[in-house]
Design a protein around this motif. Structure first.
Motif: not given
Length: 150
Positions: A50-51, A78-82, A60-62
């Motif tokens: 998902w985004t 899970f990786l994302g922006t501030d 973010a994407m996870f």
């Protein structure tokens, strides 16, 4: 500002990778990948991915990657922006339902989180993960193992 979670598209990878949080970049590099490659691998290997869109912009994407169908294990990521972390309440409320869907057939969902990633550690604990206190060093970066049994 509105937060919406949608099925990931390959076009979400670049915008997130170019603005990824510094601590997420450190985690990616410790695992031997740049942010774009880590997101691409997650996108391609996840059973579900998902985004999180904030006002329509990918932040973010996870997802969850099955590591053993026989043993019913999955690696969650899970990786994302501030920007996505400015919407913690939305993440907190959406997370448990998405996790249930992501790991619906997994008995054990787990991964590593940087010991310096306090926001992620707090979020994981609120979502019901056990975050172990012991550190495991990967390429000079201390990580903590987290897990959840279903």
């Amino acid at each position: 500002m509105s937060v919406e979670v949608v099925a990931s598209k390959v076009t979400h990878i670049g915008p997130i990778a170019s603005r990824i949080r510094a601590i997420d970049r450190v985690e990616c590099e410790a695992m031997g990948h740049g942010p774009k490659q880590a997101l691409r691998n997650g996108f391609l290997l996840s059973d579900r991915c998902w985004t999180a869109l904030v006002d329509g912009r990918p932040e973010a994407m996870f997802g969850a990657v099955t590591t053993s169908a026989l043993n019913r294990t999955a690696t969650v990521w899970f990786l994302g922006t501030d920007e996505v972390y400015r919407h913690g309440r939305a993440l907190l409320s959406m997370g448990p339902a998405l996790l249930r869907e992501a790991v619906d057939s997994s008995f054990l969902a787990s991964n590593l989180v940087s010991s310096a990633n306090g926001k992620a550690i707090r979020l994981l604990a609120r979502w019901g993960f056990t975050v172990e206190p012991e550190e495991h060093v990967v390429r000079g970066v201390p990580f903590r193992y987290f897990w959840m049994k279903r």
